[in-house]
Design an enzyme around this catalytic site. Structure first.
Site, PDB file in Angstrom:
ATOM      1  N   HIS A  54      35.902 -47.642 -18.251  1.00  0.00           N
ATOM      2  CA  HIS A  54      34.735 -46.870 -18.879  1.00  0.00           C
ATOM      3  C   HIS A  54      34.709 -46.822 -20.297  1.00  0.00           C
ATOM      4  O   HIS A  54      35.852 -46.937 -21.024  1.00  0.00           O
ATOM      5  CB  HIS A  54      34.599 -45.757 -17.844  1.00  0.00           C
ATOM      6  N   HIS A  56      34.336 -44.022 -22.360  1.00  0.00           N
ATOM      7  CA  HIS A  56      34.814 -43.080 -23.141  1.00  0.00           C
ATOM      8  C   HIS A  56      35.664 -43.292 -24.191  1.00  0.00           C
ATOM      9  O   HIS A  56      36.522 -44.061 -24.094  1.00  0.00           O
ATOM     10  CB  HIS A  56      35.529 -41.952 -22.318  1.00  0.00           C
ATOM     11  N   ASP A  58      38.385 -42.095 -25.321  1.00  0.00           N
ATOM     12  CA  ASP A  58      39.689 -41.912 -25.334  1.00  0.00           C
ATOM     13  C   ASP A  58      40.068 -43.092 -24.380  1.00  0.00           C
ATOM     14  O   ASP A  58      41.321 -42.908 -23.777  1.00  0.00           O
ATOM     15  CB  ASP A  58      40.150 -40.642 -24.667  1.00  0.00           C
ATOM     16  N   HIS A  59      39.399 -44.021 -23.878  1.00  0.00           N
ATOM     17  CA  HIS A  59      39.738 -45.295 -23.331  1.00  0.00           C
ATOM     18  C   HIS A  59      39.562 -46.668 -24.007  1.00  0.00           C
ATOM     19  O   HIS A  59      40.154 -47.433 -23.761  1.00  0.00           O
ATOM     20  CB  HIS A  59      39.025 -45.215 -21.874  1.00  0.00           C
ATOM     21  N   HIS A 113      32.109 -40.283 -12.660  1.00  0.00           N
ATOM     22  CA  HIS A 113      32.674 -39.666 -13.712  1.00  0.00           C
ATOM     23  C   HIS A 113      31.722 -40.270 -15.026  1.00  0.00           C
ATOM     24  O   HIS A 113      31.153 -39.513 -15.704  1.00  0.00           O
ATOM     25  CB  HIS A 113      34.078 -40.219 -14.162  1.00  0.00           C
ATOM     26  N   ASP A 137      39.394 -42.492 -15.302  1.00  0.00           N
ATOM     27  CA  ASP A 137      39.220 -41.079 -14.951  1.00  0.00           C
ATOM     28  C   ASP A 137      38.351 -40.857 -13.673  1.00  0.00           C
ATOM     29  O   ASP A 137      37.705 -39.935 -13.511  1.00  0.00           O
ATOM     30  CB  ASP A 137      38.389 -40.675 -16.241  1.00  0.00           C
ATOM     31  N   HIS A 175      45.457 -39.791 -17.349  1.00  0.00           N
ATOM     32  CA  HIS A 175      45.632 -38.952 -17.802  1.00  0.00           C
ATOM     33  C   HIS A 175      46.914 -37.890 -17.165  1.00  0.00           C
ATOM     34  O   HIS A 175      46.846 -38.185 -15.876  1.00  0.00           O
ATOM     35  CB  HIS A 175      44.471 -37.519 -17.683  1.00  0.00           C
TER      36      HIS A 175
HETATM   37 ZN    ZN Z   1      36.422 -40.446 -19.188  1.00  0.00          ZN
END
Ligand code: ZN
Length: 257
Positions: A54, A56, A58-59, A113, A137, A175
């Site tokens: 996805h 985001h 942090d990905h 998410h 996530d 995570h």
């Molecule tokens: Zn995420």
């Protein structure tokens, strides 16, 4: 196919899949480029693809730098993420297949998410072996992602798809949230002996700073409240027998935990 887990940012995991025969690699959700580059150089691997689950930051934070270093790298992501994943070239729909190292990953569309989230599932090669699930996530060890762009019903349906995979599937979530997730789980499903035992094991692992990822889907099904909305204990904790309401209330309770 070999799989390595790399630590990134505060509590992210990046996964490096590689083929020792061809010395090529794929990275799943590179939060940042540096740990990936370091490992690629160390092992003498060429990066051929990025699998994003996805959009985001942090990905996908490492996408640009990795593309700069490996201009031929192919960037995969969900079809609905068009315009949100840096460098995306392949737009995967539910059921689309992606090949790497003589293995074929299936795309599973798991909105909730985010509205475009996908998971990559490699079925086992031989009977009795584990499958590999890269679920970003969506499903966490002992928990699930927050609902930023989806409804509880959507997330529940997405998790239900994942729940139907074989129990012997390794869950590579993005995570290290497991201890906190299980602390919450105990507040709603505290009588569950499998959960109690898992909590003790995870607490011991974390006290030695060891990773709890990957987990196994069978263990998730027995201990993760977000896969257990039909269980009487969770219906009791949320004061409803409606599955969607049970799930929605669990998610709200976790948001406040
Ligand atoms: Zn995420």
């Amino acid at each position: 196919m070999q799989i390595l887990r790399l630590e990134a940012l505060l509590d992210n995991y990046i996964f490096l899949l590689y083929d020792r025969q061809k010395n090529i690699a794929v990275v799943v959700d590179p939060a940042e480029a540096e740990p990936v580059l370091k490992k690629l150089y160390e092992l003498g691997l060429k990066l051929v693809a990025i699998f994003n689950t996805h959009h985001h930051w942090d990905h996908v934070g490492g996408n640009k730098e990795l593309i700069r270093k490996f201009p031929e790298v192919k960037v995969y992501g969900g079809a609905e993420d068009r315009g949100r994943i840096p460098g995306q070239q392949v737009f995967l729909q539910e059921g689309a297949r992606v090949e790497f190292a003589q293995r074929v990953a299936e795309t599973i569309f798991v909105p909730g998410h985010t509205r475009a989230h996908i998971a990559y599932y490699f079925p086992p090669q031989n009977l009795g072996e584990a499958g590999e699930l890269f679920c970003g996530d969506t499903l966490f060890a002992g928990g699930c992602g927050r609902l930023f762009e989806g409804t509880p019903k959507q997330m529940m349906e997405s998790l239900d798809k994942l729940r139907r995979l074989p129990e012997n599937t390794r869950v590579w979530c993005a995570h290290e949230y497991t201890l906190k997730n299980l602390q919450f789980a105990l507040t709603v499903d505290g009588e569950n002996p499998d959960l109690q035992q898992r909590y003790r094991e995870v607490k011991a692992l974390r006290s030695r700073q060891e990773a709890t990822v990957p987990s196994l889907l069978g263990i998730e099904k027995r201990t993760n409240p977000f896969l257990r909305w039909e269980q009487p204990a969770l219906q009791l904790a949320t004061n409803t027998k409606d599955p969607v309401q049970t799930f929605a209330r669990l998610r709200e309770m976790k948001d406040r935990f």
